[in-house]
Design a protein around this motif. Structure first.
Motif, mmCIF file in Angstrom:
data_model
loop_
_atom_site.group_PDB
_atom_site.id
_atom_site.type_symbol
_atom_site.label_atom_id
_atom_site.label_comp_id
_atom_site.label_asym_id
_atom_site.label_seq_id
_atom_site.Cartn_x
_atom_site.Cartn_y
_atom_site.Cartn_z
ATOM 1 N N ARG A 169 -0.169 18.743 -8.144
ATOM 2 C CA ARG A 169 -0.363 17.737 -6.904
ATOM 3 C C ARG A 169 -0.603 18.561 -5.642
ATOM 4 N NH1 ARG A 169 3.775 12.867 -8.278
ATOM 5 N NH2 ARG A 169 2.989 12.259 -10.178
ATOM 6 N N GLY A 170 0.537 19.416 -5.433
ATOM 7 C CA GLY A 170 0.393 20.453 -4.267
ATOM 8 C C GLY A 170 -0.750 21.355 -4.062
ATOM 9 N N PRO A 171 -1.164 22.070 -5.154
ATOM 10 C CA PRO A 171 -2.391 22.768 -4.974
ATOM 11 C C PRO A 171 -3.591 21.949 -5.152
ATOM 12 C CG PRO A 171 -0.907 23.474 -6.868
ATOM 13 C CD PRO A 171 -0.258 22.145 -6.303
ATOM 14 N N ALA A 172 -3.553 20.630 -5.416
ATOM 15 C CA ALA A 172 -4.897 19.852 -5.328
ATOM 16 C C ALA A 172 -4.855 19.284 -3.954
ATOM 17 C CB ALA A 172 -4.801 18.577 -6.314
ATOM 18 N N LEU B 129 -3.585 15.222 7.077
ATOM 19 C CA LEU B 129 -2.707 14.522 6.179
ATOM 20 C C LEU B 129 -2.575 15.380 4.728
ATOM 21 C CD1 LEU B 129 -4.120 10.992 6.633
ATOM 22 C CD2 LEU B 129 -2.166 11.701 7.143
ATOM 23 N N ALA B 130 -3.879 15.914 4.374
ATOM 24 C CA ALA B 130 -3.654 16.803 2.860
ATOM 25 C C ALA B 130 -2.766 17.760 3.042
ATOM 26 C CB ALA B 130 -5.119 17.043 2.727
ATOM 27 N N MET C 254 0.687 -1.258 0.057
ATOM 28 C CA MET C 254 -0.107 0.018 -0.228
ATOM 29 C C MET C 254 1.005 1.328 0.016
ATOM 30 S SD MET C 254 -3.133 1.150 2.741
ATOM 31 C CE MET C 254 -3.882 2.618 2.645
ATOM 32 N N ARG C 255 0.798 1.947 -1.055
ATOM 33 C CA ARG C 255 1.627 3.243 -1.019
ATOM 34 C C ARG C 255 1.030 4.449 -0.167
ATOM 35 N NH1 ARG C 255 1.382 4.471 -7.263
ATOM 36 N NH2 ARG C 255 2.536 6.019 -6.766
ATOM 37 N N GLY C 256 -0.053 4.359 0.587
ATOM 38 C CA GLY C 256 -0.412 5.533 1.349
ATOM 39 C C GLY C 256 -1.478 6.651 0.687
ATOM 40 N N PRO C 257 -1.794 7.319 1.379
ATOM 41 C CA PRO C 257 -2.775 8.507 0.872
ATOM 42 C C PRO C 257 -2.144 9.224 -0.408
ATOM 43 C CG PRO C 257 -2.802 8.518 3.312
ATOM 44 C CD PRO C 257 -1.729 7.709 2.993
ATOM 45 N N ALA D 148 -0.844 8.291 -2.829
ATOM 46 C CA ALA D 148 -1.254 7.618 -4.055
ATOM 47 C C ALA D 148 -2.733 8.078 -4.822
ATOM 48 C CB ALA D 148 -1.398 6.198 -3.888
ATOM 49 N N LEU D 149 -3.374 8.701 -4.166
ATOM 50 C CA LEU D 149 -4.748 9.138 -4.534
ATOM 51 C C LEU D 149 -4.380 10.289 -5.498
ATOM 52 C CD1 LEU D 149 -6.586 9.485 -1.161
ATOM 53 C CD2 LEU D 149 -6.819 7.370 -2.747
ATOM 54 N N LEU D 150 -3.558 11.144 -5.428
ATOM 55 C CA LEU D 150 -3.331 12.184 -6.461
ATOM 56 C C LEU D 150 -2.219 11.918 -7.291
ATOM 57 C CD1 LEU D 150 -4.500 15.335 -4.320
ATOM 58 C CD2 LEU D 150 -5.894 13.936 -5.819
ATOM 59 N N ASP D 151 -1.617 10.727 -7.198
ATOM 60 C CA ASP D 151 -0.333 10.393 -7.957
ATOM 61 C C ASP D 151 -0.729 10.699 -9.727
ATOM 62 O OD1 ASP D 151 1.301 10.240 -6.123
ATOM 63 O OD2 ASP D 151 1.325 8.001 -5.992
ATOM 64 N N GLY D 152 -1.943 10.339 -9.957
ATOM 65 C CA GLY D 152 -1.988 10.524 -11.280
ATOM 66 C C GLY D 152 -2.038 11.870 -12.012
ATOM 67 N N LEU D 153 -2.203 12.963 -11.216
ATOM 68 C CA LEU D 153 -2.006 14.480 -11.656
ATOM 69 C C LEU D 153 -0.601 14.607 -11.950
ATOM 70 C CD1 LEU D 153 -4.145 16.163 -8.859
ATOM 71 C CD2 LEU D 153 -4.922 15.617 -11.395
#
Length: 304
Positions: free
Chosen positions: A16-19, A229-230, A1-4, A6-11
């Protein structure tokens, strides 16, 4: 598991930072709204306990995958982070329950200003002319929001100022910890250390939550974990100057919630003061970034 993360890794990397910061803004705005709703049934200090309890239960399995025994060697720093977090949380929850949400949010923007002063006093960082000028402008923004002599200094406003001061010390410690520890562990230790402290305070303010309030408290815990976390992932994915401007989204969401849900109004002076405070915080972050680049060895790659 890559952790939270990974949720925005596709951006794309620049997004990613602004998201993550936008996710944090939405989560923290919801926390504030839920706290105000729950305070109709519970004392704010009781809500702090449930926030810590539910948050600790949620973040435990998330942080388990990031466990590192070396983290325990830095327990004094984690205690400082949690200690300032206790003060900040109690003060924030009290302020949210007893002062207009937009005013509390505007004052909260001053935390990076206080952190800059605290870093100079306790970490020996130098305050050069540009930083001093920025601090003066930032504190002028605080005075615009507070308007001494015009607006009453209520307990809620006083708690908001105390919250900003305590948050400043938390920011300094977080800055030290995330350089060595996983953001998930930094957030988790905060919940774990704050939980027993808030449990000691709870008997003085205990009341059984109603079924609806229980649902609200679960929402507080979930959103608090998401927000913390975010924020950590936002600052890990991008430099502060790239993500701090998006923090003003939270001000707009909080003001809208206060207006729609609680019938609060936001005057022009609060908007102006909040904008000045945030702009100054962004400038200070920019100067810190420039200073860091100037001392980075030539062989060291830039932060991406």
């Amino acid at each position: 598991m890559r952790g939270p993360a990974a949720l925005l890794d596709g951006l794309p990397l620049p997004l990613r930072g602004p998201a993550w910061m936008i996710v944090a803004c939405i989560a923290f705005a919801l926390v504030w709204a839920l706290i105000r709703a729950a305070s109709a049934d519970l004392h704010p200090f009781a809500i702090v306990f449930f926030r810590n309890l539910i948050g600790a239960l949620i973040i435990l399995p998330i942080a388990a995958g990031a466990w590192n025994p070396d983290t325990l060697r830095r327990w004094p720093a984690h205690l400082r982070r949690a200690g300032s977090g206790v003060v900040a949380t109690y003060a924030t929850f009290f302020a949210i329950a007893h002062a207009p949400l937009a005013d509390v949010q505007a004052i909260n923007f001053a935390a990076p200003l206080f952190a800059t002063v605290a870093a100079a006093l306790f970490l020996g960082e130098k305050l050069r002319a540009r930083r001093i000028a920025a601090l003066v402008v930032g504190f002028a923004g605080v005075l615009v929001v507070l308007r001494p002599g015009h607006l009453p200094m209520t307990p809620g406003i006083g708690a908001a100022i105390l919250s900003a001061l305590a948050t400043a010390f938390s920011l300094i410690t977080i800055k030290q910890l995330v350089g060595t520890d996983d953001p998930r562990l930094v957030a988790a230790f905060t919940f774990f250390i704050m939980l027993p402290i808030s449990a000691l305070v709870l008997p003085f303010y205990w009341a059984w939550p109603s079924p609806m309030t229980w649902l609200i408290l679960v929402g507080v815990g979930i959103c608090a974990v998401v927000g913390q976390l975010a924020t950590s992932y936002a600052f890990r994915a991008a430099e502060a100057t790239a993500v701090l401007p998006y923090d003003f989204i939270r001000f707009g969401i909080v003001a809208a919630i206060g207006w729609q849900a609680f019938g609060e109004t936001v005057d022009a002076m609060t908007l102006v003061g909040g904008a000045v405070i945030l702009a100054t915080s962004i400038y200070l972050a920019y100067r810190e970034q420039m200073a860091a680049r100037s001392v980075r060895p030539a062989s060291e790659p830039p932060i991406t």
